[in-house]
Each structure stands twice: as structure tokens, then as C-alpha cells.
Motif scaffolding. Structure first.
Motif, PDB file in Angstrom:
ATOM      1  N   ASN A 134      -7.835  24.572  54.729  1.00  0.00           N
ATOM      2  CA  ASN A 134      -6.620  24.031  55.344  1.00  0.00           C
ATOM      3  C   ASN A 134      -6.726  22.570  55.745  1.00  0.00           C
ATOM      4  OD1 ASN A 134      -5.039  26.475  55.276  1.00  0.00           O
ATOM      5  ND2 ASN A 134      -6.449  27.262  56.818  1.00  0.00           N
ATOM      6  N   THR A 135      -7.925  22.075  55.989  1.00  0.00           N
ATOM      7  CA  THR A 135      -8.073  20.727  56.534  1.00  0.00           C
ATOM      8  C   THR A 135      -8.611  19.706  55.550  1.00  0.00           C
ATOM      9  OG1 THR A 135     -10.230  21.376  57.376  1.00  0.00           O
ATOM     10  CG2 THR A 135      -8.380  21.507  58.918  1.00  0.00           C
ATOM     11  N   ASN A 136      -8.719  20.034  54.291  1.00  0.00           N
ATOM     12  CA  ASN A 136      -9.202  19.079  53.296  1.00  0.00           C
ATOM     13  C   ASN A 136      -9.707  19.848  52.094  1.00  0.00           C
ATOM     14  OD1 ASN A 136      -9.818  16.640  52.110  1.00  0.00           O
ATOM     15  ND2 ASN A 136     -11.020  15.875  53.807  1.00  0.00           N
ATOM     16  N   GLU A 137     -10.858  19.448  51.595  1.00  0.00           N
ATOM     17  CA  GLU A 137     -11.490  20.127  50.473  1.00  0.00           C
ATOM     18  C   GLU A 137     -12.795  20.742  50.946  1.00  0.00           C
ATOM     19  OE1 GLU A 137     -11.964  16.943  47.629  1.00  0.00           O
ATOM     20  OE2 GLU A 137     -10.026  17.445  46.711  1.00  0.00           O
ATOM     21  N   PHE A 138     -13.261  21.763  50.223  1.00  0.00           N
ATOM     22  CA  PHE A 138     -14.575  22.325  50.527  1.00  0.00           C
ATOM     23  C   PHE A 138     -15.645  21.285  50.213  1.00  0.00           C
ATOM     24  CE2 PHE A 138     -12.161  26.302  49.751  1.00  0.00           C
ATOM     25  CZ  PHE A 138     -12.363  26.885  50.993  1.00  0.00           C
ATOM     26  N   ASN A 139     -16.753  21.331  50.968  1.00  0.00           N
ATOM     27  CA  ASN A 139     -17.800  20.326  50.801  1.00  0.00           C
ATOM     28  C   ASN A 139     -19.186  20.957  50.967  1.00  0.00           C
ATOM     29  OD1 ASN A 139     -18.389  20.467  53.656  1.00  0.00           O
ATOM     30  ND2 ASN A 139     -16.555  19.225  53.995  1.00  0.00           N
ATOM     31  N   LYS A 140     -20.212  20.125  50.897  1.00  0.00           N
ATOM     32  CA  LYS A 140     -21.592  20.617  50.994  1.00  0.00           C
ATOM     33  C   LYS A 140     -21.890  21.253  52.344  1.00  0.00           C
ATOM     34  CE  LYS A 140     -23.571  17.478  47.612  1.00  0.00           C
ATOM     35  NZ  LYS A 140     -24.487  16.377  47.359  1.00  0.00           N
ATOM     36  N   GLU A 141     -21.293  20.754  53.404  1.00  0.00           N
ATOM     37  CA  GLU A 141     -21.495  21.358  54.733  1.00  0.00           C
ATOM     38  C   GLU A 141     -20.924  22.774  54.760  1.00  0.00           C
ATOM     39  OE1 GLU A 141     -23.006  21.640  58.529  1.00  0.00           O
ATOM     40  OE2 GLU A 141     -23.389  20.089  57.040  1.00  0.00           O
ATOM     41  N   ASP A 142     -19.775  22.988  54.109  1.00  0.00           N
ATOM     42  CA  ASP A 142     -19.200  24.332  54.008  1.00  0.00           C
ATOM     43  C   ASP A 142     -20.148  25.252  53.238  1.00  0.00           C
ATOM     44  OD1 ASP A 142     -16.774  23.635  55.322  1.00  0.00           O
ATOM     45  OD2 ASP A 142     -15.975  22.855  53.436  1.00  0.00           O
ATOM     46  N   LYS A 143     -20.736  24.731  52.197  1.00  0.00           N
ATOM     47  CA  LYS A 143     -21.691  25.512  51.396  1.00  0.00           C
ATOM     48  C   LYS A 143     -22.890  25.925  52.251  1.00  0.00           C
ATOM     49  CE  LYS A 143     -24.818  24.857  47.529  1.00  0.00           C
ATOM     50  NZ  LYS A 143     -25.235  23.920  46.492  1.00  0.00           N
TER      51      LYS A 143
END
Length: 168
Positions: A134-143
Motif C-alpha cells: 500500500n505504501t510503495n513497492e516491495f523492497n529488500k527490507e520487506d524480503k
């Protein structure tokens, strides 16, 4: 090292809830809701691998009934086959993306993160997929966060699936 210590504390608290061994039909929605909250995603699906049929099927998917796909179909299948997390922030331009469910439901997938769920012998037994951050794109921190979360849920899922198959 990790930017969001508060999220890791949430995961640890959630792990303690799983120690109570809730039935799978209660635990899976809890797992899904926690994952969505951690990554600020709209939807979560938990796919389990059926070795006999060489397919992945959902034991939980938000917004749709059961999904059953070939073990090499779509981003989920690629994540399972390659045994690695995938972040796809432009799925309609990724040749691996299978847009059939979007077409059938009217839902529009903007971004995806997948992570194999590994069993006791470190082999993939399924895949967790989250859609539309909801707040942007998935990234390495999400991973990293999803990988940490996966360590808490994988043992529970493997045992719950084993015992539910034993009862059938």
C-alpha cells in the motif's frame, strides 16, 4: 542492521501465539493477517505443494476461492522452482506473471513478493505470496522481514499439514 525492530518484536509475539498450536483453519488467517500488517500489503496467499499432483494450491487466499496452479506457473511457481524470494514490482511486464486470476476477479496486481516456505529438511513445501504493498513497492527490507517471519511459521505449517493429512 534492521531498520524496523518494532516489526521483529511483532513477529516474536506472533510466534508465541503459534506455540499454543491453534487449529490450521484458525492459524492460517492469523498468519496471513500478520504478514499483511508487517509488509503493509493488500492480500496474502499461502500455497502448499502437492508432490503427487506437481501443483501448488492455496490453503488461504484473500479475495478468491482456492487457487490451484502447476508448480512452475506464474511468479509463485517461479519462486517455488527457483527456491528463492522474488520481488516483482511491475508484474504485467514480467513474462512469468500469470494474470488469469486478475482477469477472472477484476483485481489488479501492482506488485508481488513471494517467499518459499521450507520444511524441516530445508526443501520448499509451499510459497507465501503478498500482493500490492500500500505504501510503495516491495523492497529488500520487506524480503528480510518476510524471511524472518517465515522462520516462525514454517515449522507450524509443516506439522499442521502433516496432521491434517493424517486425519484425512
Amino acid at each position: 542492521m534492521y531498520k524496523n525492530i518494532k516489526s521483529f518484536s511483532k513477529i516474536a509475539d506472533f510466534g508465541r501465539k503459534l506455540l499454543d498450536k491453534p487449529p490450521i483453519e484458525v492459524a492460517i488467517p492469523l498468519i496471513s493477517n500478520c504478514a499483511k500488517e508487517l509488509l503493509d500489503a493488500d492480500r496474502c496467499s499461502v500455497f502448499i505443494y502437492n508432490e503427487e499432483r506437481k501443483c501448488l494450491w492455496t490453503i488461504h487466499s484473500d479475495g478468491v476461492e482456492k487457487i490451484k496452479i502447476s508448480a512452475n506457473e506464474g511468479i509463485v511457481g517461479a519462486s517455488f522452482q527457483e527456491d528463492r524470494a522474488l520481488i516483482v514490482n511491475d508484474p504485467y511486464n514480467d513474462p512469468r506473471f500469470s494474470y488469469k486470476i486478475d482477469k477472472d476477479t477484476g483485481y489488479v496486481t501492482h506488485n508481488i513478493i513471494t517467499l518459499p516456505i521450507r520444511g524441516a529438511f530445508n526443501q520448499p513445501i509451499g510459497v507465501m505470496q503478498l500482493l500490492n504493498k500500500n505504501t510503495n513497492e516491495f523492497n529488500k527490507e520487506d524480503k528480510r522481514l518476510l524471511t524472518f517471519f517465515n522462520h516462525y511459521i514454517s515449522g507450524y505449517l509443516e506439522l499442521a499439514i502433516f496432521f491434517s493429512e493424517e486425519k484425512s
